[in-house]
Design a protein around this motif. Structure first.
Motif, mmCIF file in Angstrom:
data_model
loop_
_atom_site.group_PDB
_atom_site.id
_atom_site.type_symbol
_atom_site.label_atom_id
_atom_site.label_comp_id
_atom_site.label_asym_id
_atom_site.label_seq_id
_atom_site.Cartn_x
_atom_site.Cartn_y
_atom_site.Cartn_z
ATOM 1 N N GLU A 1 -7.795 -14.094 1.655
ATOM 2 C CA GLU A 1 -8.530 -13.792 0.466
ATOM 3 C C GLU A 1 -9.083 -12.414 0.807
ATOM 4 O OE1 GLU A 1 -13.231 -14.520 2.466
ATOM 5 O OE2 GLU A 1 -12.394 -15.385 3.273
ATOM 6 N N ILE A 2 -8.416 -11.618 1.520
ATOM 7 C CA ILE A 2 -8.586 -10.410 1.314
ATOM 8 C C ILE A 2 -7.838 -9.722 0.748
ATOM 9 C CG2 ILE A 2 -7.753 -8.062 2.820
ATOM 10 C CD1 ILE A 2 -7.674 -9.767 4.944
ATOM 11 N N ARG A 3 -6.952 -10.529 -0.153
ATOM 12 C CA ARG A 3 -6.500 -9.230 -0.997
ATOM 13 C C ARG A 3 -6.396 -10.358 -3.065
ATOM 14 N NH1 ARG A 3 0.288 -10.644 0.963
ATOM 15 N NH2 ARG A 3 0.674 -8.862 1.589
ATOM 16 N N ARG A 4 -7.250 -11.206 -2.973
ATOM 17 C CA ARG A 4 -8.139 -11.648 -3.813
ATOM 18 C C ARG A 4 -9.448 -10.866 -4.264
ATOM 19 N NH1 ARG A 4 -8.718 -17.096 -2.402
ATOM 20 N NH2 ARG A 4 -10.058 -16.579 -1.285
ATOM 21 N N GLY B 1 3.896 -0.079 -1.618
ATOM 22 C CA GLY B 1 3.160 -1.667 -1.686
ATOM 23 C C GLY B 1 4.603 -3.006 -2.519
ATOM 24 N N GLU B 2 4.114 -3.780 -2.330
ATOM 25 C CA GLU B 2 4.327 -5.280 -3.049
ATOM 26 C C GLU B 2 4.565 -5.453 -4.158
ATOM 27 O OE1 GLU B 2 3.284 -8.913 -1.457
ATOM 28 O OE2 GLU B 2 2.362 -7.818 0.541
ATOM 29 N N SER B 3 6.046 -5.331 -5.231
ATOM 30 C CA SER B 3 5.744 -5.631 -6.382
ATOM 31 C C SER B 3 4.841 -6.599 -6.747
ATOM 32 C CB SER B 3 7.072 -5.996 -6.916
ATOM 33 O OG SER B 3 8.290 -5.287 -6.711
ATOM 34 N N ARG B 4 4.209 -7.713 -7.349
ATOM 35 C CA ARG B 4 3.565 -8.227 -7.373
ATOM 36 C C ARG B 4 2.549 -7.390 -7.254
ATOM 37 N NH1 ARG B 4 0.171 -12.602 -5.773
ATOM 38 N NH2 ARG B 4 0.560 -11.913 -3.970
ATOM 39 N N LEU B 5 1.941 -7.706 -5.956
ATOM 40 C CA LEU B 5 0.186 -7.088 -5.974
ATOM 41 C C LEU B 5 0.105 -5.956 -6.913
ATOM 42 C CD1 LEU B 5 0.044 -7.620 -2.415
ATOM 43 C CD2 LEU B 5 -0.776 -9.075 -4.342
ATOM 44 N N GLN B 6 0.971 -4.634 -6.381
ATOM 45 C CA GLN B 6 0.557 -3.584 -7.253
ATOM 46 C C GLN B 6 0.665 -3.743 -8.768
ATOM 47 O OE1 GLN B 6 -0.627 -1.931 -4.365
ATOM 48 N NE2 GLN B 6 0.163 -0.328 -4.649
ATOM 49 N N LYS C 1 -2.655 -5.404 -9.982
ATOM 50 C CA LYS C 1 -3.900 -4.651 -10.256
ATOM 51 C C LYS C 1 -3.232 -3.442 -11.266
ATOM 52 C CE LYS C 1 -3.823 -3.885 -5.115
ATOM 53 N NZ LYS C 1 -3.622 -2.701 -4.083
ATOM 54 N N LEU C 2 -2.356 -2.979 -11.520
ATOM 55 C CA LEU C 2 -1.841 -2.419 -12.978
ATOM 56 C C LEU C 2 -2.451 -3.156 -14.117
ATOM 57 C CD1 LEU C 2 1.477 -0.745 -12.299
ATOM 58 C CD2 LEU C 2 -0.617 0.570 -11.843
ATOM 59 N N ARG C 3 -1.694 -4.624 -13.899
ATOM 60 C CA ARG C 3 -2.108 -5.658 -15.307
ATOM 61 C C ARG C 3 -3.418 -6.150 -15.822
ATOM 62 N NH1 ARG C 3 2.576 -6.058 -18.463
ATOM 63 N NH2 ARG C 3 4.208 -5.239 -16.655
ATOM 64 N N LYS C 4 -3.824 -6.230 -14.228
ATOM 65 C CA LYS C 4 -5.725 -7.057 -14.940
ATOM 66 C C LYS C 4 -6.728 -5.441 -15.205
ATOM 67 C CE LYS C 4 -5.191 -10.788 -12.321
ATOM 68 N NZ LYS C 4 -5.912 -12.065 -11.127
ATOM 69 N N VAL D 1 6.291 2.747 -10.714
ATOM 70 C CA VAL D 1 8.208 2.115 -9.914
ATOM 71 C C VAL D 1 6.486 2.213 -8.606
ATOM 72 C CG1 VAL D 1 9.335 3.310 -8.644
ATOM 73 C CG2 VAL D 1 9.742 4.079 -11.010
ATOM 74 N N ILE D 2 7.524 0.815 -7.723
ATOM 75 C CA ILE D 2 7.033 -0.158 -6.720
ATOM 76 C C ILE D 2 7.643 -0.219 -5.711
ATOM 77 C CG2 ILE D 2 5.478 -1.709 -5.997
ATOM 78 C CD1 ILE D 2 4.813 -1.986 -8.382
ATOM 79 N N SER D 3 7.664 0.567 -4.730
ATOM 80 C CA SER D 3 7.965 1.253 -3.559
ATOM 81 C C SER D 3 9.355 -0.751 -3.186
ATOM 82 C CB SER D 3 7.867 1.264 -1.803
ATOM 83 O OG SER D 3 7.147 -0.064 -1.792
ATOM 84 N N GLU D 4 8.409 -1.529 -3.246
ATOM 85 C CA GLU D 4 9.163 -2.681 -2.778
ATOM 86 C C GLU D 4 10.472 -3.233 -3.587
ATOM 87 O OE1 GLU D 4 8.265 -7.048 -1.759
ATOM 88 O OE2 GLU D 4 7.847 -7.259 -3.602
ATOM 89 N N GLU D 5 10.652 -3.305 -4.683
ATOM 90 C CA GLU D 5 11.725 -2.721 -6.064
ATOM 91 C C GLU D 5 12.598 -2.393 -5.464
ATOM 92 O OE1 GLU D 5 11.547 -1.463 -8.922
ATOM 93 O OE2 GLU D 5 10.295 -0.534 -9.284
ATOM 94 N N ALA D 6 11.896 -0.339 -6.265
ATOM 95 C CA ALA D 6 12.765 0.260 -5.792
ATOM 96 C C ALA D 6 13.219 0.928 -4.403
ATOM 97 C CB ALA D 6 11.795 1.584 -6.142
ATOM 98 N N GLY D 7 13.013 -0.103 -3.180
ATOM 99 C CA GLY D 7 13.711 -0.317 -2.227
ATOM 100 C C GLY D 7 13.862 0.971 -1.400
ATOM 101 N N VAL D 8 12.749 1.740 -1.567
ATOM 102 C CA VAL D 8 12.646 2.580 -1.147
ATOM 103 C C VAL D 8 10.943 3.502 -0.535
ATOM 104 C CG1 VAL D 8 13.157 4.243 -3.443
ATOM 105 C CG2 VAL D 8 12.823 6.157 -0.870
#
Length: 216
Positions: free
Chosen positions: A74-77, A109-114, A117-120, A131-138
């Motif tokens: 609910e929070i994320r949505r 943050g999490e790749s899917r969530l961030q 946000k960018l696309r919506k 660059v999103i930290s989760e997929e970048a690994g840093v």
């Protein structure tokens, strides 16, 4: 063509406002007192606390029967639904790009969530990359994430600027990477003694103007 690094939450998008709006509505819905809003905002800590921490705190404080998973969803949505790209921010990014700057978002943050946000919000149309930290690994403030951003844009960090609201993640990271920075103060005073922003601004549009003026 200089590199313009930008934070996402509470820099380009008003994540704090979106969370506050949801929190006020949620507390009213469960019959909690208005002053509990400040408690809930402190648990969230401008998004530094995880949604799971917020959900667990709500369940414990109010004895809610909803599961933590349901509350997290609910929070994320709710945050996603309430986030909007300010047309003036989009205009400022377009002007910066037309002037030769290359805008790249660097966010924790999490790749899917961030990325959602960018696309919506349509923000992705005004960026060269992200660059999103989760997929970048840093994560910020590790300077490696800014180097990755430069690599993605096929540019060097030399001459780059960073705009962000977090003293540690953004300004501390920029300092570690040898990048000039603009801090969005959001009504706060600078208190860190180990490093300081190159400039301070009250919003991202003013910050972009500061960066563009630095070229002349």
């Amino acid at each position: 063509m200089p590199l313009l690094l930008l934070s996402l939450d509470d820099t380009l998008l008003d994540r704090a406002g979106a969370f506050r709006a949801w929190a006020s509505e949620f507390l009213e819905r469960i019959g909690a007192p208005e002053y509990d809003l400040e408690w809930l905002l402190s648990v969230d800590a401008d998004g530094m606390g995880s949604a799971w921490d917020v959900a667990d705190g709500l369940r414990e404080r109010y004895g809610l029967r909803s599961s933590s998973l349901d509350l997290v969803e609910e929070i994320r949505r709710a945050i996603m639904e309430r986030m909007r790209l300010d047309p003036l921010t989009a205009c400022a990014l377009a002007i910066a790009e037309d002037s030769g700057w290359v805008p790249v978002v660097v966010t924790n943050g999490e790749s899917r969530l961030q990325e959602e946000k960018l696309r919506k919000t349509g923000l992705d149309r005004y960026l060269a990359d992200w660059v999103i930290s989760e997929e970048a690994g840093v994560r910020k403030p590790n300077p490696r994430i800014f180097a990755i951003a430069a690599e993605r844009a096929r540019m060097r960090l030399g001459g780059a600027w960073l705009i962000g609201d977090s003293p540690e993640a953004d300004i501390g990271g920029a300092d570690a990477a040898g990048v000039r920075s603009v801090w969005l103060h959001r009504g706060r005073r600078w208190s860190e003694r180990r490093y300081a922003p190159t400039r301070t601004a009250d919003g991202v549009i003013a910050a972009i103007a500061e960066v563009m003026a630095s070229r002349w």
